[in-house]
Write a protein that holds these residues in place. Structure first.
Motif, PDB file in Angstrom:
ATOM      1  N   ALA A  95       0.810  -1.224   0.000  1.00 37.74           N
ATOM      2  CA  ALA A  95       0.000   0.000   0.000  1.00 37.74           C
ATOM      3  C   ALA A  95       0.845   1.277   0.000  1.00 37.74           C
ATOM      4  N   CYS A  96       1.940   1.283   0.757  1.00 32.25           N
ATOM      5  CA  CYS A  96       2.722   2.524   0.860  1.00 32.25           C
ATOM      6  C   CYS A  96       3.811   2.592  -0.207  1.00 32.25           C
ATOM      7  N   GLU A  97       3.814   1.636  -1.128  1.00 36.90           N
ATOM      8  CA  GLU A  97       4.752   1.635  -2.258  1.00 36.90           C
ATOM      9  C   GLU A  97       6.213   1.535  -1.824  1.00 36.90           C
ATOM     10  N   GLY A  98       6.444   0.742  -0.787  1.00 34.26           N
ATOM     11  CA  GLY A  98       7.822   0.418  -0.422  1.00 34.26           C
ATOM     12  C   GLY A  98       8.544   1.475   0.387  1.00 34.26           C
ATOM     13  N   THR A  99       7.825   2.271   1.154  1.00 35.15           N
ATOM     14  CA  THR A  99       8.469   3.346   1.908  1.00 35.15           C
ATOM     15  C   THR A  99       8.462   3.110   3.414  1.00 35.15           C
ATOM     16  N   LEU A 100       8.257   1.869   3.840  1.00 38.35           N
ATOM     17  CA  LEU A 100       8.249   1.520   5.263  1.00 38.35           C
ATOM     18  C   LEU A 100       7.223   2.339   6.038  1.00 38.35           C
ATOM     19  N   ALA A 101       6.054   2.484   5.449  1.00 41.60           N
ATOM     20  CA  ALA A 101       4.985   3.194   6.155  1.00 41.60           C
ATOM     21  C   ALA A 101       3.759   2.306   6.352  1.00 41.60           C
ATOM     22  N   CYS A 102       3.899   1.006   6.091  1.00 43.35           N
ATOM     23  CA  CYS A 102       2.789   0.089   6.338  1.00 43.35           C
ATOM     24  C   CYS A 102       3.366  -1.312   6.511  1.00 43.35           C
ATOM     25  N   SER A 103       2.514  -2.303   6.641  1.00 46.02           N
ATOM     26  CA  SER A 103       3.039  -3.672   6.783  1.00 46.02           C
ATOM     27  C   SER A 103       2.333  -4.608   5.815  1.00 46.02           C
ATOM     28  N   THR A 104       1.817  -4.055   4.726  1.00 47.90           N
ATOM     29  CA  THR A 104       0.998  -4.878   3.839  1.00 47.90           C
ATOM     30  C   THR A 104       1.811  -5.762   2.906  1.00 47.90           C
ATOM     31  N   CYS A 105       3.146  -5.613   2.907  1.00 47.21           N
ATOM     32  CA  CYS A 105       3.948  -6.505   2.061  1.00 47.21           C
ATOM     33  C   CYS A 105       4.592  -7.599   2.924  1.00 47.21           C
ATOM     34  N   GLU A 123      13.710   0.230  11.749  1.00 46.59           N
ATOM     35  CA  GLU A 123      12.569   0.789  11.019  1.00 46.59           C
ATOM     36  C   GLU A 123      11.667  -0.275  10.449  1.00 46.59           C
ATOM     37  N   GLU A 124      12.288  -1.315   9.858  1.00 47.84           N
ATOM     38  CA  GLU A 124      11.486  -2.389   9.287  1.00 47.84           C
ATOM     39  C   GLU A 124      10.787  -3.143  10.417  1.00 47.84           C
ATOM     40  N   MET A 125      11.533  -3.387  11.481  1.00 49.06           N
ATOM     41  CA  MET A 125      10.981  -4.103  12.626  1.00 49.06           C
ATOM     42  C   MET A 125       9.772  -3.362  13.190  1.00 49.06           C
ATOM     43  N   ASP A 126       9.872  -2.034  13.252  1.00 48.54           N
ATOM     44  CA  ASP A 126       8.778  -1.227  13.790  1.00 48.54           C
ATOM     45  C   ASP A 126       7.496  -1.443  12.989  1.00 48.54           C
ATOM     46  N   MET A 127       7.603  -1.506  11.673  1.00 45.36           N
ATOM     47  CA  MET A 127       6.404  -1.691  10.861  1.00 45.36           C
ATOM     48  C   MET A 127       5.956  -3.151  10.879  1.00 45.36           C
ATOM     49  N   LEU A 128       6.913  -4.066  10.889  1.00 45.80           N
ATOM     50  CA  LEU A 128       6.582  -5.494  10.958  1.00 45.80           C
ATOM     51  C   LEU A 128       5.784  -5.794  12.213  1.00 45.80           C
ATOM     52  N   ASP A 129       6.098  -5.079  13.285  1.00 48.36           N
ATOM     53  CA  ASP A 129       5.409  -5.293  14.554  1.00 48.36           C
ATOM     54  C   ASP A 129       3.900  -5.083  14.440  1.00 48.36           C
ATOM     55  N   ARG A 139       9.256 -11.030   7.223  1.00 50.81           N
ATOM     56  CA  ARG A 139       9.966  -9.839   6.740  1.00 50.81           C
ATOM     57  C   ARG A 139       8.983  -9.023   5.925  1.00 50.81           C
ATOM     58  N   LEU A 140       9.334  -7.755   5.692  1.00 51.29           N
ATOM     59  CA  LEU A 140       8.566  -6.942   4.758  1.00 51.29           C
ATOM     60  C   LEU A 140       9.182  -7.122   3.371  1.00 51.29           C
ATOM     61  N   GLY A 141       8.348  -7.490   2.425  1.00 45.78           N
ATOM     62  CA  GLY A 141       8.825  -7.782   1.072  1.00 45.78           C
ATOM     63  C   GLY A 141       9.562  -6.643   0.413  1.00 45.78           C
ATOM     64  N   CYS A 142       9.195  -5.406   0.745  1.00 44.00           N
ATOM     65  CA  CYS A 142       9.843  -4.257   0.101  1.00 44.00           C
ATOM     66  C   CYS A 142      11.283  -4.095   0.552  1.00 44.00           C
ATOM     67  N   GLN A 143      11.676  -4.788   1.610  1.00 43.56           N
ATOM     68  CA  GLN A 143      13.035  -4.637   2.143  1.00 43.56           C
ATOM     69  C   GLN A 143      13.930  -5.823   1.810  1.00 43.56           C
ATOM     70  N   VAL A 144      13.397  -6.795   1.110  1.00 47.29           N
ATOM     71  CA  VAL A 144      14.189  -7.989   0.783  1.00 47.29           C
ATOM     72  C   VAL A 144      14.405  -8.031  -0.719  1.00 47.29           C
ATOM     73  N   CYS A 145      15.660  -8.118  -1.111  1.00 46.42           N
ATOM     74  CA  CYS A 145      15.977  -8.126  -2.536  1.00 46.42           C
ATOM     75  C   CYS A 145      16.462  -9.494  -2.975  1.00 46.42           C
TER      76      CYS A 145
ATOM     77  N   GLY B 400      -7.404   2.057  14.215  1.00 44.51           N
ATOM     78  CA  GLY B 400      -6.671   1.353  13.177  1.00 44.51           C
ATOM     79  C   GLY B 400      -6.015   2.290  12.182  1.00 44.51           C
ATOM     80  N   VAL B 401      -5.064   1.734  11.448  1.00 41.16           N
ATOM     81  CA  VAL B 401      -4.335   2.501  10.446  1.00 41.16           C
ATOM     82  C   VAL B 401      -5.015   2.303   9.088  1.00 41.16           C
ATOM     83  N   ILE B 402      -4.451   2.928   8.057  1.00 43.99           N
ATOM     84  CA  ILE B 402      -5.063   2.844   6.734  1.00 43.99           C
ATOM     85  C   ILE B 402      -5.199   1.397   6.267  1.00 43.99           C
ATOM     86  N   ALA B 403      -4.181   0.592   6.548  1.00 43.22           N
ATOM     87  CA  ALA B 403      -4.232  -0.812   6.104  1.00 43.22           C
ATOM     88  C   ALA B 403      -5.366  -1.568   6.790  1.00 43.22           C
ATOM     89  N   THR B 404      -5.668  -1.191   8.014  1.00 47.29           N
ATOM     90  CA  THR B 404      -6.792  -1.807   8.731  1.00 47.29           C
ATOM     91  C   THR B 404      -8.076  -1.535   7.964  1.00 47.29           C
TER      92      THR B 404
END
Lengths: 179, 487
Positions: A95-105, A123-129, A139-145, B400-404
């Motif tokens: 959703a956030c297009e790979g900017t570490l602002a969500c956890s949807t990947c 930073e990645e851990m914070d969003m993964l949480d 892991r977040l897919g946007c951070q793994v190459c 919740g956040v946007i993803a929620t």
């Protein structure tokens, strides 16, 4: 342009884009593989696809519906790139297009593969949480190459529920304070 | 340039979930040549994340569905535009996918339409096969304490709306000439407000924060912000990213009360990883505090509930807040705060209550649960009302956040599709959709803003922003928005 000059051009573009990005973003951490803006990598991908055929990696995604999706992708691409570039049918991914602002990947790796991936940034851990179904090999897919040694890995796309705050914690937010 | 990179990524990035064939034909909304189509027509009330994600899923699941989104303001995107903090531009990347949805040939956006006032839910239900309520939570929970209405007390919703350019908050004029601000509530919104109050102006001056707010903050005398919660550190509702941003805020130090953290270190080992990391970060802030020479400070205060806003000697505005001290009873998920009888007064000139947004009823024809402040529903199907659905905060409550909200909206869309396929919605009846509603609105003197017209507003905001060195300068006035949209 020779393959060598092309590679240099790519590296310069990556450095420039990363530098430009960093002056604006205080805390964004891009994975090493990011080759700058998506427009750059799009153009380069078509040009270099034939040149880089030997660096293709096979990745399997186990989707939420149980179906397996197999794709061939290039080393250097992030797993978010792979999902987007191949138009994989994974609802709400990236959703956030790979900017570490969500956890949807959020993706779950096989243990042996996970160990090869290296340290996770705070930073990645914070969003993964915030991810539902967080596991020890998440892991977040946007951070793994992609790398050659990840060829053939199987990634599980975890289920999602409609609340990012991890299950255990919440009291009903609509209850009035009991004071 | 950051905006450009963000937008370029979006425009090249495929919309995730829509097939290539049905994407990206720019459509002028409203009256379209789809009147001959016999596919399902769905109306969505609310142009924020819930509305757009619901639309996206519907368009993907049914190649014959047409979706119309109605939004009260001339501008789309809801809290992504008016809620997300200006220094979190990456969170706003979702606008790119919403833009692609709005531009989809089977979707159209209708701004400047006040559902409940300009058109009723019943009228929408007559024109569409299904209506989805996605209008969010525009009200806020009040503290319910004496003095709450004194000048100097604001809801976080209004304060955030002020710095984010929500038209109805443009005259807020918060007085920032006091040293101490107290925020009630410890969720991400509370932390956003604290961060915006204490952030160096350099951090904000290139963002899309409104110029008024930027200037007010540049002249602000606020140096100390306390963020108050009624329970303990293990119940704090914010997430670690926001807390880390406070800890790392330049020229500030953390001012915590070690007494609030008694027993916490011992509890760490049993916590799940997310809660553990969050708690460890707080404990680190308690221990290390930060740069003593820092001019500004922020602190978390626990076990405290507001009981009264205290007026100053002139009785004319807030000068302090009285807090009741709590103790915790129960354990695990059912930990609750109970009064001890002790009180504490804190001098402060700015009080911001961040204890939750709240949905309101917009049409008497729609069931509404005033206790929970949501539309009563079963998995998104509005109670006792066939053909009416809901998604997002109006369905589940304002958390919740946007993803929620995204996942929730996908759930509602799936339920709606299921109902279509199970014959619970009669698709054999042709519904006129937007054609009928547009005509109806015209007779009432209501003119809509189409998505392409929002894009004129968008271009103007970016243009104004550019001349100020900012990502955009938001228009604050609805009339001005309309003038530009219809120019």
């Amino acid at each position: 342009m020779s393959a060598c000059a092309l590679r240099v051009f790519l590296q310069r573009a990556a450095v420039m884009c990363k530098a430009a990005h960093q002056t604006f973003s205080q805390t964004r951490a891009f994975p090493q593989c990011v080759t700058g803006s998506y427009t750059h990598s799009r153009e380069i991908n078509t040009l270099t696809n034939s040149l880089r055929a030997e660096e293709k990696v096979t990745v399997h995604f186990l989707n939420r519906d149980g179906k397996r999706i197999t794709v061939k992708a290039l080393t250097g691409e992030s797993l978010l790139d792979v999902v987007v570039n191949n138009d994989l049918d994974i609802d709400g991914f990236g959703a956030c297009e790979g900017t570490l602002a969500c956890s949807t990947c959020h993706l779950i790796f096989e243990e042996a593969v996970y160990k090869k991936l290296g340290a996770v940034s705070d930073e990645e851990m914070d969003m993964l949480d915030l991810a539902y179904g967080l596991s020890d090999t998440s892991r977040l897919g946007c951070q793994v190459c992609l790398r050659k040694d990840l060829d053939g890995m199987i990634l599980r796309v975890p289920d999602v529920i409609s609340d990012a705050r991890v299950d255990s914690e919440k009291e009903s937010s609509t209850a009035p304070p009991k004071v | 340039m950051m905006t450009m990179i963000t937008l370029m990524r979006g425009s090249v990035m495929k919309i995730h979930g829509l097939s290539s064939a049905s994407r990206c034909l720019a459509a002028e909304g409203g009256v379209r040549g789809l009147s001959s189509s016999s596919g399902p027509r769905v109306c969505i009330v609310g142009g924020g994340p819930a509305g757009f994600y619901t639309a996206q899923q519907l368009l993907k699941a049914r190649q014959d569905a047409a979706v119309d989104i109605y939004e009260r303001l001339p501008v789309p995107f809801g809290l992504v535009r008016f809620g997300v903090a200006p220094d979190h531009p990456e969170v706003k990347n979702v606008i790119n996918t919403f833009t692609q949805t709005a531009q989809h040939e089977r979707c159209s956006f209708h701004g400047n339409v006040n559902v409940g006032k300009d058109v009723t839910i019943d009228e929408l239900r007559q024109a569409y096969h299904a209506v989805v309520l996605s209008y969010g939570a525009e009200g806020n929970r009040s503290m319910g304490i004496p003095g709450e209405d004194l000048p100097g007390v604001f809801s976080a919703k209004d304060f955030v709306g002020w710095y984010n350019g929500l038209p109805s908050n443009k005259e807020l004029h918060p007085d920032l000439s006091f040293e101490t601000a107290v925020i009630l509530g410890q969720g991400n919104v509370a932390l956003d407000v604290a961060r915006i109050l204490l952030a160096p102006v350099e951090m904000l001056k290139e963002t899309d924060i409104t110029q008024n707010a930027l200037e007010a903050l540049a002249g602000s005398k606020v140096r100390r912000v306390l963020i108050v919660g009624r329970r303990g550190p293990l119940q704090i509702a914010c997430t670690i990213k926001e807390l880390r941003e406070m800890v790392n805020l330049p020229n500030t130090r953390a001012d915590m009360l070690p007494a609030d953290f008694e027993g916490i270190a011992e509890a760490l080992k049993d916590l799940p990883r997310p809660r553990k990391r969050l708690t460890e970060l707080m404990m680190k802030a308690v221990k290390e505090g930060g740069d003593d020479k820092a001019e500004k400070c922020w602190g978390l205060r626990f076990f405290r509930s507001p009981v009264e806003v205290l007026a100053g000697a002139d009785e004319k505005r807030a000068a302090g807040i009285r807090l009741a001290l709590n103790k915790l009873e129960g354990s695990g998920e059912s930990v609750r705060a109970e009064v001890t009888g002790q009180l504490e007064d804190v001098d402060c000139g700015l009080i911001i209550s961040s204890i939750g947004y709240k949905s309101i009823p917009i049409d008497p024809a729609v069931p509404f649960d005033p206790r929970r402040a949501i539309v009563p529903n079963e998995m998104g199907r509005v109670q006792d009302t066939a053909g009416l659905y809901c998604s997002g905060w109006v369905k589940r409550g304002p958390t919740g956040v946007i993803a929620t909200t995204m996942n929730d909206s996908f759930d509602t869309a799936r339920v709606l599709i299921q109902d279509m396929e199970a014959g619970k919605l009669d698709l054999s009846v042709n519904k006129p959709g937007a054609q009928a509603i547009t005509a109806l609105l015209q007779t009432r003197g209501v003119r809509m803003v189409l998505f392409s017209q929002w894009e004129k507003i968008n271009a103007e905001e970016e243009k104004r922003g550019k001349s100020l060195g900012k990502a955009r300068e938001k228009l604050l006035d609805v009339d001005e928005m309309l003038k530009i949209a219809w120019s």
